[in-house]
Design a protein around this motif. Structure first.
Motif, PDB file in Angstrom:
ATOM      1  N   LEU A  26      -9.639   2.465   4.525  1.00 29.32           N
ATOM      2  CA  LEU A  26      -9.663   0.998   4.489  1.00 29.32           C
ATOM      3  C   LEU A  26     -10.920   0.533   5.207  1.00 29.32           C
ATOM      4  O   LEU A  26     -11.102   0.816   6.391  1.00 29.32           O
ATOM      5  N   ILE A  27     -11.805  -0.181   4.488  1.00 30.58           N
ATOM      6  CA  ILE A  27     -13.029  -0.619   5.164  1.00 30.58           C
ATOM      7  C   ILE A  27     -13.118  -2.139   5.289  1.00 30.58           C
ATOM      8  O   ILE A  27     -13.923  -2.651   6.040  1.00 30.58           O
ATOM      9  N   ASP A  28     -12.301  -2.862   4.519  1.00 24.82           N
ATOM     10  CA  ASP A  28     -12.381  -4.310   4.558  1.00 24.82           C
ATOM     11  C   ASP A  28     -11.314  -4.866   5.507  1.00 24.82           C
ATOM     12  O   ASP A  28     -10.123  -4.811   5.227  1.00 24.82           O
ATOM     13  N   ALA A  29     -11.777  -5.420   6.638  1.00 21.04           N
ATOM     14  CA  ALA A  29     -10.849  -5.888   7.678  1.00 21.04           C
ATOM     15  C   ALA A  29     -10.050  -7.105   7.238  1.00 21.04           C
ATOM     16  O   ALA A  29      -9.063  -7.466   7.868  1.00 21.04           O
ATOM     17  N   ASN A  30     -10.459  -7.755   6.162  1.00 20.06           N
ATOM     18  CA  ASN A  30      -9.716  -8.942   5.716  1.00 20.06           C
ATOM     19  C   ASN A  30      -8.293  -8.623   5.262  1.00 20.06           C
ATOM     20  O   ASN A  30      -7.464  -9.512   5.162  1.00 20.06           O
TER      21      ASN A  30
ATOM     22  N   LEU B 235      -6.301  -7.095   7.007  1.00 18.78           N
ATOM     23  CA  LEU B 235      -5.481  -6.952   8.216  1.00 18.78           C
ATOM     24  C   LEU B 235      -4.714  -8.217   8.570  1.00 18.78           C
ATOM     25  O   LEU B 235      -3.952  -8.241   9.526  1.00 18.78           O
ATOM     26  N   ASP B 236      -4.919  -9.284   7.810  1.00 15.08           N
ATOM     27  CA  ASP B 236      -4.240 -10.537   8.127  1.00 15.08           C
ATOM     28  C   ASP B 236      -2.730 -10.372   8.170  1.00 15.08           C
ATOM     29  O   ASP B 236      -2.048 -11.003   8.961  1.00 15.08           O
TER      30      ASP B 236
ATOM     31  N   LEU C  46      -1.973  -5.666   3.138  1.00 16.52           N
ATOM     32  CA  LEU C  46      -2.186  -4.220   3.104  1.00 16.52           C
ATOM     33  C   LEU C  46      -1.283  -3.571   2.066  1.00 16.52           C
ATOM     34  O   LEU C  46      -1.694  -2.694   1.319  1.00 16.52           O
TER      35      LEU C  46
ATOM     36  N   LEU D 243      -3.543   4.756   3.374  1.00 17.84           N
ATOM     37  CA  LEU D 243      -4.710   4.044   3.886  1.00 17.84           C
ATOM     38  C   LEU D 243      -5.092   4.670   5.218  1.00 17.84           C
ATOM     39  O   LEU D 243      -4.265   4.784   6.121  1.00 17.84           O
ATOM     40  N   MET D 244      -6.347   5.090   5.324  1.00 17.33           N
ATOM     41  CA  MET D 244      -6.804   5.768   6.530  1.00 17.33           C
ATOM     42  C   MET D 244      -7.874   4.915   7.213  1.00 17.33           C
ATOM     43  O   MET D 244      -8.489   4.059   6.590  1.00 17.33           O
ATOM     44  N   GLN D 245      -8.115   5.238   8.479  1.00 12.43           N
ATOM     45  CA  GLN D 245      -9.216   4.578   9.183  1.00 12.43           C
ATOM     46  C   GLN D 245     -10.540   5.095   8.629  1.00 12.43           C
ATOM     47  O   GLN D 245     -10.622   6.247   8.208  1.00 12.43           O
ATOM     48  N   PRO D 246     -11.578   4.279   8.666  1.00 10.59           N
ATOM     49  CA  PRO D 246     -12.883   4.746   8.190  1.00 10.59           C
ATOM     50  C   PRO D 246     -13.329   6.001   8.934  1.00 10.59           C
ATOM     51  O   PRO D 246     -12.984   6.189  10.104  1.00 10.59           O
TER      52      PRO D 246
END
Lengths: 129, 437
Positions: B379-383, B385-386, B391, B414-417
């Motif tokens: 997951l690279i787009d922080a948007n 995370l709302d 998600l 979904l993994m961290q970058p």
């Protein structure tokens, strides 16, 4: 008041949270409130920190998926029914809370609320509470 | 399409000229392997085909196939058609299991190889004005040395960087004004990430114009991703060490398939199950016969790569037949619950989803008797995370898109970058944990 919250994506895997707190510690950033909501695979960590710009930069540099969000922070008395009063006021004025977390200390409680329209919420709170 | 030169007049032969040169060279090659390589003598005899039966390229399908296994059975030099004295270079494939596949080259083979690469780099836009950074690993792998010789041959300035030490790669790129990048597509994506991490904007701070990618397949979506990240024009080239290394075919700037150097490599498309030769345009397994190599001539090599051939004249002016992007390998095809799936199809889906990064991992395992597949993405787009809803929607979108391709439900993680493995050479995207595939 409206303040900045950091929202961080965390994999639900051992060591991830520690990695994050390590970065904050090394950058001399203090956490004043936090909440973690998680599913089996991942979690969303929300926190209020002493320097959100610096924290955002440091976490981005470490490749965390992270963003800042406007949230409403209010103080209410640490007595039974106080939270209810606050929420009732907001609900009566058509304001919905998507999520919230809080803590109480020394007779007052601080609430962090995610609200779609934080400005309007602040106006209502200031006028009614 | 940008105009550029054609390196050799052979690339504009008409069909009759190709037939003539292919027929002459095939007849000669068949004679040579029968006399010099016991493996071929035995195989032709068993197959009931004699040297005299091969009079032109039309007789090609009478010959038996050569397979990867034949290299293993004749390890290390059993398939060589010249005495060791005439060999000037060895290479070997990165065999993941057992002994590597060993290949050898004579002096003439080396000249031919450079010539093939010269054609391919020229059609990809590179000229003697360019500075080419080779980020393939140097060593037994054919990629780095192959491109190296051909690029020098056309007069480009070569930086023999090798793979790895990515920060230094970026520094050299910047300081030497590299204009052409030669690597695997997955390493190119990784390098772009590192560049940005170092505060280098590949589009503004670097000078890259051309990207020549090979060593592994890639999709159109991956090309777009690379072009976007680097601000260069990516082309793909194709080859394998058994055939020569890189240099079998390459894309021109029209980007409509890879031109095969047909005067040296005769392509066929077969049904991988029956071995039957398929008509023009059909999708099947690519089979290549080398017709000018001295040290290691190979008859009807089954590449395992799935593609199709297009004999129409290209916009670039070349007449050489074009092969489509490799859509999969007949041996890396996954069979999931009875459905045939190529990892490239999964990649195409993932590249078209917003919010996730270009790296992924596919895990296949058995749960009871059922095949299960999990796909890890970053997951690279922080948007997103709302809320969990966002998600979850992203997760469902990916799942749904994969389902239309795979026919079964994949679990999407979904993994961290930067948590998925990066590859400097060929990417290994699939982990198949099923014991009985």
């Amino acid at each position: 008041m409206i303040i900045k919250q950091l929202t961080v994506f965390l994999q639900n895997k051992s060591g991830r949270l520690e990695e994050l707190t390590d970065i904050l510690a090394k950058n001399n950033i203090n956490i004043s409130a936090l909440s973690i909501a998680e599913t089996e695979e991942y979690g969303i960590m929300r926190m209020i920190v002493s320097d959100h710009e610096k924290a955002l930069e440091a976490l981005k540099a470490a490749e965390f998926t992270v963003k800042t969000t406007d949230v409403v922070s209010i103080q209410c008395p640490d007595i039974p029914g106080a939270l209810h009063e606050t929420l009732k006021t907001l609900t009566n004025n058509g304001i919905d809370v998507s999520y919230m977390y809080g803590y109480s200390n020394g007779g007052t409680a601080r609430l962090i609320m995610k609200i779609n329209n934080p400005e309007k919420a602040m106006e209502i709170i200031e006028n009614n509470l | 399409m940008q105009e550029n030169d054609i390196w050799s007049e052979c690339e504009t032969y008409d069909r009759e000229q190709f037939r003539k040169v292919q027929s002459e060279r095939l007849v000669d090659t068949v004679k040579r392997v029968y006399e010099k390589v016991p493996h071929y003598k035995n195989k032709f005899d068993q197959h009931g085909v004699s040297v005299e039966d091969i009079k032109s390229v039309d007789d090609l399908s009478k010959l038996p196939f050569t397979e990867k296994k034949d290299f293993r059975d004749n390890y290390p030099f059993g398939l060589f058609a010249v005495p060791q004295k005439q060999i000037v270079r060895f290479h070997a494939s990165s065999g993941t299991t057992g002994k590597p596949t060993v290949v050898g080259y004579t002096k003439n083979d080396m000249t031919m190889w450079s010539e093939m690469i010269a054609r391919i780099v020229t059609m990809a836009g590179v000229t003697d004005e360019d500075v080419a950074q080779i980020s393939f690993g140097y060593g037994l792998f054919t990629g780095a040395f192959g491109l190296h010789q051909g690029l020098e041959h056309i007069g480009a300035a070569v930086i023999p960087m090798s793979s790895g030490n990515t920060e230094k790669q970026i520094m050299i790129m910047k300081d030497f004004h590299t204009t052409a990048l030669i690597s695997t597509p997955s390493y190119a994506l990784h390098m772009a990430e590192i560049a940005r991490e170092m505060g280098v904007d590949p589009k503004k701070d670097l000078f890259l114009k051309w990207g020549l990618f090979g060593g592994e397949g890639s999709t159109e979506a991956m090309r777009r991703e690379i072009n976007g990240a680097w601000g260069l024009l990516a082309t793909e080239n194709y080859g394998m060490s058994e055939l020569i290394g890189p240099g079998v075919s390459g894309e021109c700037l029209a980007l409509k398939g890879m031109h095969i150097n047909e005067d040296h490599f005769i392509p066929e498309i077969i049904n991988p199950d029956t071995g039957e030769v398929l008509p023009e345009g059909a999708v099947g397994e690519l089979v290549i016969t080398t017709i000018s190599k001295e040290a290691l001539p190979i008859i009807r090599y089954r590449t395992s790569d799935i593609t199709s051939l297009n004999y129409d004249k290209c916009d670039c002016g070349r007449t050489t037949v074009r092969m489509a992007k490799i859509s999969g390998r007949s041996n890396d095809m996954l069979i999931l619950g009875g459905v045939n799936v190529f990892p490239a199809q999964i990649e195409e889906v993932l590249f078209n989803v917003d919010g996730i990064g270009p790296h992924y991992q596919i895990k296949v395992f058995k749960q009871g008797y059922l095949d299960r597949i999990e796909v890890d993405v970053e997951l690279i787009d922080a948007n997103y995370l709302d809320s969990f809803g966002k998600l979850e929607n992203l997760n469902q979108t990916i799942k749904h898109k994969l389902r239309t391709v795979l026919g079964i439900d994949a679990k999407v993680n979904l993994m961290q970058p930067r948590t998925l493995q990066r590859f400097e050479g060929k990417a290994k995207r699939v982990i198949d944990m099923r014991e009985d595939k």
